[in-house]
Design a protein around this motif. Structure first.
Motif, PDB file in Angstrom:
ATOM      1  N   ARG A  52      -9.500   3.499  -0.480  1.00 36.64           N
ATOM      2  CA  ARG A  52      -9.630   2.267  -1.229  1.00 36.64           C
ATOM      3  C   ARG A  52     -10.747   1.414  -0.636  1.00 36.64           C
ATOM      4  O   ARG A  52     -11.147   1.583   0.529  1.00 36.64           O
ATOM      5  CB  ARG A  52      -8.315   1.473  -1.200  1.00 36.64           C
ATOM      6  N   VAL A  72     -11.361  -2.392   0.305  1.00 37.73           N
ATOM      7  CA  VAL A  72     -10.611  -3.621   0.568  1.00 37.73           C
ATOM      8  C   VAL A  72     -11.613  -4.743   0.812  1.00 37.73           C
ATOM      9  O   VAL A  72     -12.528  -4.605   1.635  1.00 37.73           O
ATOM     10  CB  VAL A  72      -9.678  -3.457   1.787  1.00 37.73           C
ATOM     11  N   ASP A 108      -2.759  -7.400  -3.538  1.00 37.89           N
ATOM     12  CA  ASP A 108      -3.718  -8.497  -3.567  1.00 37.89           C
ATOM     13  C   ASP A 108      -2.998  -9.813  -3.298  1.00 37.89           C
ATOM     14  O   ASP A 108      -1.812  -9.976  -3.611  1.00 37.89           O
ATOM     15  CB  ASP A 108      -4.412  -8.562  -4.925  1.00 37.89           C
ATOM     16  N   VAL A 136      -7.990 -14.120   1.693  1.00 39.58           N
ATOM     17  CA  VAL A 136      -7.537 -13.560   0.424  1.00 39.58           C
ATOM     18  C   VAL A 136      -7.999 -12.108   0.382  1.00 39.58           C
ATOM     19  O   VAL A 136      -9.167 -11.811   0.642  1.00 39.58           O
ATOM     20  CB  VAL A 136      -8.116 -14.338  -0.775  1.00 39.58           C
ATOM     21  N   VAL A 137      -7.069 -11.199   0.097  1.00 39.24           N
ATOM     22  CA  VAL A 137      -7.383  -9.776   0.106  1.00 39.24           C
ATOM     23  C   VAL A 137      -7.247  -9.202  -1.296  1.00 39.24           C
ATOM     24  O   VAL A 137      -6.361  -9.609  -2.065  1.00 39.24           O
ATOM     25  CB  VAL A 137      -6.455  -9.009   1.088  1.00 39.24           C
ATOM     26  N   SER A 138      -8.143  -8.301  -1.631  1.00 41.81           N
ATOM     27  CA  SER A 138      -8.055  -7.542  -2.881  1.00 41.81           C
ATOM     28  C   SER A 138      -8.524  -6.127  -2.590  1.00 41.81           C
ATOM     29  O   SER A 138      -9.404  -5.924  -1.763  1.00 41.81           O
ATOM     30  CB  SER A 138      -8.918  -8.177  -3.979  1.00 41.81           C
ATOM     31  N   SER A 139      -7.897  -5.151  -3.231  1.00 40.37           N
ATOM     32  CA  SER A 139      -8.253  -3.749  -2.975  1.00 40.37           C
ATOM     33  C   SER A 139      -8.282  -2.984  -4.284  1.00 40.37           C
ATOM     34  O   SER A 139      -7.529  -3.290  -5.218  1.00 40.37           O
ATOM     35  CB  SER A 139      -7.257  -3.107  -2.001  1.00 40.37           C
ATOM     36  N   ARG A 140      -9.143  -1.990  -4.317  1.00 40.50           N
ATOM     37  CA  ARG A 140      -9.274  -1.131  -5.495  1.00 40.50           C
ATOM     38  C   ARG A 140      -9.441   0.311  -5.008  1.00 40.50           C
ATOM     39  O   ARG A 140     -10.045   0.565  -3.974  1.00 40.50           O
ATOM     40  CB  ARG A 140     -10.493  -1.528  -6.339  1.00 40.50           C
TER      41      ARG A 140
END
Length: 586
Positions: free
Chosen positions: A348, A350, A318, A334-338
């Protein structure tokens, strides 16, 4: 082994259940018919052989009893009549002959004379019956003693032809019956197979309908057996599956609307980081259609200069990153992954947010704060400069007057120092006045490339061993104050010259965009520390030694570009160099 054989036979037969059912019924009928034929033939042969043997023994014994008296009185005529009658009445009798106790043939039924080999054959054994090969077929020879053999013996030969004909005829009848039963069996098996497999075919059709997407398909069956129970279970399964799929579709539609309503790019990737799906915002942000990205690596969305950032396990980290659109334009995000599923590497989700607007707003806020700060400092500087300028002029004037009147060298030296410091202070005050002054711009159409060439001619003697490279693209004319623009370029190049230590290089590049032009000035000097980046445009901020600069140069440059409705930015890394980028509207 048997199971494998049956599987191979079924594969060889092919076709549907009815075909297999009919073929197996035919095989079973033919097998049972063959076994029945063999069993009947064996039983019939045994029965008829026993019957023929008993009949032969009975005829030979009866003949022996009837021929006792004629034999004792040597009445050959009666004996011939007796054996002739038996030969005529018994169709199976091939021959009859009577011998005396010494084996001499007394009478016989052979028209061509008695065969001597027949008498020889009977001397070899004393059994009551014997199978003889006559050349035209087999004959069973029955031997019966007359008066216990003291008077002689009766020999009767029964032909097996009738026996074999009966067996053959019976076998044909059985085979014909087997064929008829087989044909009836095929017909009945087809009818029964079609009837029995009808509900199974209904199940197969139901499965095919569900496979085509016709969920909720119901099977109609009239049976009351296990197939009926299976059909009910299938219908219930189809009903439940239809309800579940409808609920899933409803949930999927809600999820899709929810995801498509998000302004951020939501991207679904697999364990290999290949794109499986994304929302409409992702398509708008990156300008790709879904068909262009599906199955491809998410790396294609990251800038080639600052690619995807992962941890030691290869998972996307992230934080901020630089991304690239289809047209090649870079933008910050801005990147976030789960993970899709905790504890399983199945892919995932993203989420990428375009923060270009936030960056521009932050930059604009920074520029506004800088402008406000410069304006405040300018007002203060103008007031201070006005109040200090007159006393400085008087100090310089009186110092020069005293220099002309005194003859003391020591005093002259001190007075000269006073005059120099007053002039230096006056130069600082002049810089303050220039910084604070908001003079009217003298706007004229100018070619930035020409202005750069003029500045390079002015500073040519200061470059010394520094390599200066220019990449000047053809530019449209802009409205600007040529004098102030040249001052900006001179100040920036002067800073670059002072920042270079050895093997100096300066790159000047100009490019044109649809609504502005850019001037980029890069050097390989020692760079600006990160902690000073926000202060370089502040008045009086300088990293030079005392007396080597006032710290007003970049502040004045900032004010000039700002009054031209342009922007000035700086990027720098310590030990690598610094790049100033000026943008001016066309």
């Amino acid at each position: 082994m048997l199971k494998d054989t049956v599987i191979k036979i079924n594969n060889f037969i092919g076709g549907g259940l009815v075909r297999k059912f009919v073929v197996w019924i035919v095989v079973i009928i033919m097998l049972l018919g063959a076994l029945t034929t063999i069993f009947v033939q064996i039983s019939l042969t045994s029965t008829l052989s026993e019957e023929l043997h008993e009949r032969g023994m009975a005829i030979s014994r009866n003949l022996a009893a009837s021929s006792t008296e004629p034999l004792l009185i040597e009445d050959t005529v009666s004996l011939n009549r007796l054996i002739g009658n038996i030969k005529k009445t018994e169709k199976d009798v091939e021959y009859i002959f009577i011998t005396d106790a010494k084996g001499k043939v007394l009478v016989h039924t052979f028209n061509a004379g008695f065969p001597g080999e027949l008498l020889t054959a009977h001397t070899e054994t004393s059994s009551s019956s014997r199978l003889l090969d006559t050349g035209d077929g087999y004959v069973i020879d029955f031997k019966a003693p007359i008066l216990n053999g003291r008077a002689g013996f009766v020999h009767i030969g029964l032909d097996e032809t009738s026996l074999n004909e009966k067996i053959t005829q019976t076998s044909r009848i059985i085979m014909m019956l087997t064929f008829i039963v087989g044909a009836l069996g095929v017909f009945m098996a087809y009818i029964a197979g079609d009837y029995l497999t009808r509900p199974i075919r209904a199940l197969v059709k139901g499965a095919e309908e569900i496979g085509r997407g016709n969920l909720g398909y119901q099977i109609e069956t009239e049976s009351t057996d296990e197939i009926h129970i299976l059909s009910k279970a299938f219908n219930q399964m189809s009903h439940n599956l239809n309800n579940s799929i409808n609920e899933l579709r409803t949930s999927e539609e809600r999820y899709k609307k929810l995801v498509d309503g998000i302004s951020d790019a939501v991207i679904l990737i697999d364990s290999q980081k290949n794109i499986l799906s994304w929302n409409s915002a992702a398509q708008e942000i990156f300008d790709y259609s879904f068909e262009e990205v599906v199955g491809k690596s998410i790396n294609m969305l990251y800038s080639p200069f600052k690619g995807i950032v992962t941890d030691n396990m290869g998972e996307i980290l992230d934080g901020e990153g630089v991304f690239i659109k289809k047209n090649g334009m870079l933008f910050p995000g801005v990147v976030s992954s789960r993970p899709l599923q905790e504890g399983a590497d199945v892919g995932r989700v993203v989420v990428i947010r375009d923060i270009t607007h936030q960056k521009e707003m932050k930059k604009l806020e920074k520029q506004l704060l800088q402008s406000d700060r410069l304006a405040t400092i300018g007002q203060l500087a103008a007031g201070v400069a006005h109040e200090i300028n007159n006393p400085l002029a008087n100090i310089s004037l009186y110092a020069q007057m005293l220099l002309k009147k005194t003859e003391d060298e020591n005093a002259k030296s001190k007075l000269k120092t006073i005059d120099d410091e007053a002039n230096r202070a006056a130069h600082i005050v002049q810089g303050l006045l220039e910084f604070a002054r908001r003079s009217e711009l003298k706007l004229n159409p100018i070619d930035i490339n020409i202005e750069i060439d003029k500045v390079l001619s002015i500073l040519n003697h200061q470059f010394n061993d520094i390599k200066v490279t220019t990449l000047l693209e053809p530019l449209p004319l802009i409205y600007a104050d040529s004098g102030q623009i040249r001052q900006v370029i001179i100040d920036i190049l002067t800073n670059s010259i002072q920042a270079i230590t050895k093997n100096g290089e300066i790159m000047i590049r100009t490019t044109a965009n649809h609504d502005h032009i850019e001037i980029s000035i890069s050097d390989n000097g020692y760079g600006i520390p990160r902690e000073n980046m926000d202060k370089i445009f502040d008045p009086f901020f300088t990293t030079k030694e005392p007396g080597e600069g006032t710290g007003l140069g970049l502040s004045i440059c900032y004010g000039i570009i700002n009054r031209h409705n342009g922007t000035i930015d700086v990027r720098s890394e310590v030990g690598i160099g610094t790049t100033f980028t000026i943008k001016l509207p066309v």
